[in-house]
Design a protein around this motif. Structure first.
Motif, mmCIF file in Angstrom:
data_model
loop_
_atom_site.group_PDB
_atom_site.id
_atom_site.type_symbol
_atom_site.label_atom_id
_atom_site.label_comp_id
_atom_site.label_asym_id
_atom_site.label_seq_id
_atom_site.Cartn_x
_atom_site.Cartn_y
_atom_site.Cartn_z
ATOM 1 N N LEU A 12 17.473 32.235 16.333
ATOM 2 C CA LEU A 12 16.772 31.050 15.803
ATOM 3 C C LEU A 12 17.499 29.750 16.272
ATOM 4 C CD1 LEU A 12 16.236 32.207 12.093
ATOM 5 C CD2 LEU A 12 14.351 31.340 13.751
ATOM 6 N N PHE A 13 18.836 30.003 16.409
ATOM 7 C CA PHE A 13 19.839 28.774 16.732
ATOM 8 C C PHE A 13 19.124 28.279 18.120
ATOM 9 C CE2 PHE A 13 23.720 30.299 13.906
ATOM 10 C CZ PHE A 13 23.107 29.662 12.882
ATOM 11 N N THR A 14 18.702 29.086 18.710
ATOM 12 C CA THR A 14 18.276 28.690 20.237
ATOM 13 C C THR A 14 16.800 27.820 20.162
ATOM 14 O OG1 THR A 14 17.101 30.720 20.788
ATOM 15 C CG2 THR A 14 19.397 30.624 21.213
ATOM 16 N N ARG A 15 16.140 27.871 19.116
ATOM 17 C CA ARG A 15 15.039 27.380 18.956
ATOM 18 C C ARG A 15 14.789 25.875 18.540
ATOM 19 N NH1 ARG A 15 11.522 29.780 21.575
ATOM 20 N NH2 ARG A 15 13.588 29.964 22.768
ATOM 21 N N GLU A 16 14.109 25.082 19.307
ATOM 22 C CA GLU A 16 13.846 23.754 18.947
ATOM 23 C C GLU A 16 13.063 23.712 17.655
ATOM 24 O OE1 GLU A 16 11.899 21.782 22.210
ATOM 25 O OE2 GLU A 16 11.125 20.413 20.758
ATOM 26 N N THR A 17 12.071 24.464 17.239
ATOM 27 C CA THR A 17 11.693 24.343 16.197
ATOM 28 C C THR A 17 12.293 24.591 15.100
ATOM 29 O OG1 THR A 17 9.555 25.420 17.374
ATOM 30 C CG2 THR A 17 9.459 24.946 14.941
ATOM 31 N N PHE A 18 13.270 25.478 15.025
ATOM 32 C CA PHE A 18 14.134 25.823 14.009
ATOM 33 C C PHE A 18 14.998 24.635 13.661
ATOM 34 C CE2 PHE A 18 18.594 27.153 12.636
ATOM 35 C CZ PHE A 18 18.287 27.839 11.276
#
Lengths: 330, 446
Positions: A96-102
């Motif tokens: 999740l930490f790598t997701r822009e949307t997160f």
């Protein structure tokens, strides 16, 4: 006969002693705390079944891979000691930490919760003062009417707002057109959509603040205001030095409660924008639902929803610590 | 007090008598001799459609001596998805459950194979289309039976008068009732010109660019017409391909002629757009037309349902099949399979189609020419081309041919419409593609 009499006396005295000193179990059962525990037991069991078990199950789910057949271990975590890297089942969180949307959802959730709570508190405070100053005879009527937005189930009232904000047939835009203004893309533009969901949340939640603050206002002794008036305090000074200090704990607790509920909001966003446009109104709960239930990735959805816990825990610690500190000072 | 003792002799005499009676008595078959069956069906939009399915199920139950209980589960608020997820987690629930599009694959490990009944249904009713094969089969395992109830095509529903007036296209001539289409000229470029003309005329095409299925399905059919896929059938990333660039360029160009608030549209917006009389075309099953028939008959009388425009790689239309699936933990699998066969008989299918006013579409090729579609109106024949009777277009679903579990993520996250909106709003093509690639990389993780 003497023996019998003696023996009978002995039995009676034993009974009296027994009556005077109940057994350990009986004493335990007669304790107020034990009775209280047993009376609360059904609720405790209910909480364990409906809150604690699902919470631990959600933690378990969040450790699984998308297929739910194995554990999602962390990857590329060489910066951690070898004993830890590869043995921490938080691969989903790491992903999740790598997701822009997160990160967008983190920002939006904070923006949504903070701005909505500030406005709810402000509006609730002002309206509570107005209602407090209404003569007692007509006050109940106003209190009832002002509570309506809070009493109606949010999913239902949000439907009404949905029609008011409808992209093509918005009643607001129709009204604006009478003044040669608009049309405003209420849910079609990211900023307007954010404004819309926050506005509806304020509308739903402000009465709760109002009623809490009203109760707090009623508990402020009139003598304090009289004393302040004698000292020559103006309106603002009365608010700042009397009302606010007397209401501080209620304000903090109400704000904490509302922050938690607002941060975890689902229905308003779900009904009004479903997280769109371009995910610009998603909160943790709606995004978790999108990923976990609609997208079929239950472990990742569980990870998203669990992410609310540390953020809210930090907020709760700060606010409750402040309340305890003030309590000790008092 | 008298106490009657049970002696060994008396016990033996009693049990012998009971056993003799039990063996000698004639066998009476109970009303529910074949056990119980609990089923969950999709709660139909169309009033009366549930009554018909209840009647068909009860008729089978009476014949087979099964005690059936039916739950109608709405898709409103995704109640059906929640039920599927909950029953899968609990490994308990209905014996048979209706699952939409992606869900048989998502729950493949928990589903009873239907390999023993699908071949006989195919032999009887004809082949199923490619989308049903893609969504309903995992390797050689049939995950369920394609359901008539709820299955739909989201083809164009056009205002005959407005398209003729503003774009000069006679859609009835391209798709004549009762005859094969003559729609070679109905291409992407024709569609783009018509969209522009109708936009200028104040009656834009009502195509949503939101995150709900209607918007995603339409975007998916356009992408497929250009041969554009974000992930190929092998699961390889293909976002930065020429086909995707062409599709994105086209979609963003045409999107400028859609209503300005299209990025906020949901599945109800296009229906309202058509019924209000403000739009010349939407992509939908006949539900919007059916509402217009009830609320605005003058508009319904001008509606014509037909095929998609053709792109460089063919003519594609979104097909969303429902499936009837049996859980592997079902308590009465033989009865469930028997029911699925009964529900897939031509007579039953015909009843479902009629009850839904033509909305429901069976997936078997021999059942796409039922009289309901030919006769429904006004105008008569408006639904003739809805079930694709001449196989004029390829029935497909957005995000295919990616492996279904990946495609489900692309579909659910509405990656295609988000790409169109981003590019339409001015984001450079390569940046949009990079964003999409990053999103899809996330979907590929195991």
């Amino acid at each position: 006969m003497v023996d019998t009499a003696l023996s009978s006396n002995a039995t009676t005295s034993t009974r009296v002693r027994a009556k005077a000193r109940p057994s350990g179990l009986r004493k335990f059962l007669q304790r107020k705390s034990t009775i209280a525990f047993f009376m609360a037991l059904p609720l405790i069991l209910l909480i364990l079944t409906l809150v604690v078990y699902p919470a631990f199950y959600a933690i378990y789910l969040s450790t699984l891979r998308k297929s739910m057949t194995s554990v999602a271990w962390m990857r590329n975590c060489q910066w951690l000691p070898d004993a830890i890297c590869g043995y921490i089942p938080f691969g989903n969180i790491q992903f999740l930490f790598t997701r822009e949307t997160f990160w967008m959802v983190v920002w939006q959730s904070c923006l949504f919760a903070i701005s909505a709570v500030i406005f709810k508190a402000l509006i609730g405070f002002i309206v509570a003062h107005f209602v407090h100053n209404i003569p007692a005879k007509g006050q109940r009527k106003w209190r009832g009417m002002l509570l309506i937005p809070w009493v109606i189930p949010p999913a239902m009232s949000t439907l009404a707002w949905l029609w008011l904000f409808d992209p093509s047939y918005s009643a607001f835009n129709y009204a604006l057109s009478a003044f040669n203004a608009g049309p405003i893309p209420w849910t079609g533009n990211a900023n307007w959509a954010r404004f819309s969901v926050i506005l509806v949340n304020i509308w739903v939640g402000a009465p709760f603040f109002m009623i809490m603050y009203l109760a707090a206002l009623k508990s402020v002794p009139d003598q304090l205001y009289e004393a302040a008036a004698i000292d020559g305090a103006n309106w603002w000074q009365r608010i700042w030095y009397v009302t606010l200090p007397m209401m501080r704990n209620i304000i903090a607790i109400t704000a904490l409660f509302s922050t938690i509920v607002t941060f975890a909001n689902f229905d308003i966003v779900r009904v009004l924008t479903a997280g769109g446009p371009l995910d610009k109104t998603h909160l943790f709960a709606t995004w978790a639902f999108r990923i976990g239930i609609e997208g079929g990735d239950i472990p990742l959805g569980a990870s998203v929803s669990l992410f609310m816990v540390p953020i809210l825990a930090i907020a709760a610690i700060f606010i409750l610590r402040d309340i305890t500190k003030r309590g000790n000072e008092a | 007090m008298y106490k009657r003792e049970v002696t060994r002799r008396r016990f033996l005499a009693t049990t012998t008598a009971l056993t003799t009676v039990a063996i000698a008595a004639p066998y009476v078959r109970g009303a529910h001799a074949a056990g119980k069956l609990s089923i969950g069906l999709w709660d139909h939009w169309v009033p009366g459609a549930n009554t018909t399915s209840t009647a068909v199920v009860n008729e089978w139950a009476a014949k087979e001596k099964v005690d059936v209980s039916i739950d109608y589960i709405p898709s409103q608020g995704n109640k059906n998805l929640l039920t599927i997820a909950a029953e899968a987690q609990a490994k308990s629930g209905h014996d048979m459950l209706a699952m939409p599009t992606w869900w048989p694959h998502a729950q493949a490990d928990l589903l009873e194979p239907c390999n023993d009944i699908m071949p006989q249904l195919i032999a009887q009713n004809g082949q199923v289309n490619g989308t049903v094969q893609y969504l309903g089969k995992l390797g050689d395992k049939w995950l369920g039976v394609p359901a008539t109830i709820g299955s739909q095509i989201k083809g164009p529903c056009t205002r005959i008068d407005l398209l003729k007036q503003h774009a000069g296209i006679d859609i009835q001539a391209l798709y004549p009732a009762g005859a094969a289409p003559k729609a070679d000229s109905w291409t992407m470029e024709t569609y783009a010109k018509a969209a522009e003309a109708c936009h200028k005329g104040g009656v834009p095409f009502g195509i949503g660019l939101g995150e709900t299925t209607d918007s995603v399905d339409t975007a998916g059919a356009f992408f497929q017409a250009f041969g554009a896929a974000l992930v190929d059938a092998k699961g390889e990333l293909t976002v930065k391909s020429d086909a995707v660039r062409q599709a994105l360029d086209y979609c963003a160009r045409v999107a400028k002629f859609y209503p300005a608030d299209a990025p906020a549209w949901d599945d109800g917006s296009n229906n309202r757009w058509l019924v209000s009389g403000r739009g010349a075309l939407i992509m939908n099953p006949p539900s919007a037309w059916a509402v217009a028939k009830r609320d605005a008959p003058q508009i319904a009388a001008q509606c014509w349902t037909h095929g998609f425009p053709a792109g460089p790689k063919g003519r594609f239309a979104p097909f969303l099949p429902y499936f009837w699936n049996i859980w592997s933990f079902s308590q009465n699998k033989p009865a469930a399979k028997s029911l699925l066969v009964a529900l897939s008989q031509p007579a039953a299918v015909e009843k479902f189609v009629a009850a839904s006013a033509g909305y429901d579409i069976p997936s078997f090729e021999k059942l796409t020419t039922l009289k309901t579609w030919a006769e429904e109106g006004p105008p008569k024949g408006t639904l003739y081309h809805y079930p694709n009777p001449h196989n004029h277009q390829t029935l497909s679903i957005a995000a295919s041919p990616a492996p279904p579990k990946i495609a489900q993520q692309i579909y659910t996250q509405a990656t295609l419409t988000k790409m169109i909106v981003r590019h339409m709003q001015g984001e450079p093509m390569e940046r949009t593609l990079a964003w999409a690639e990053s999103e899809v990389e996330g979907f590929l993780r195991g």
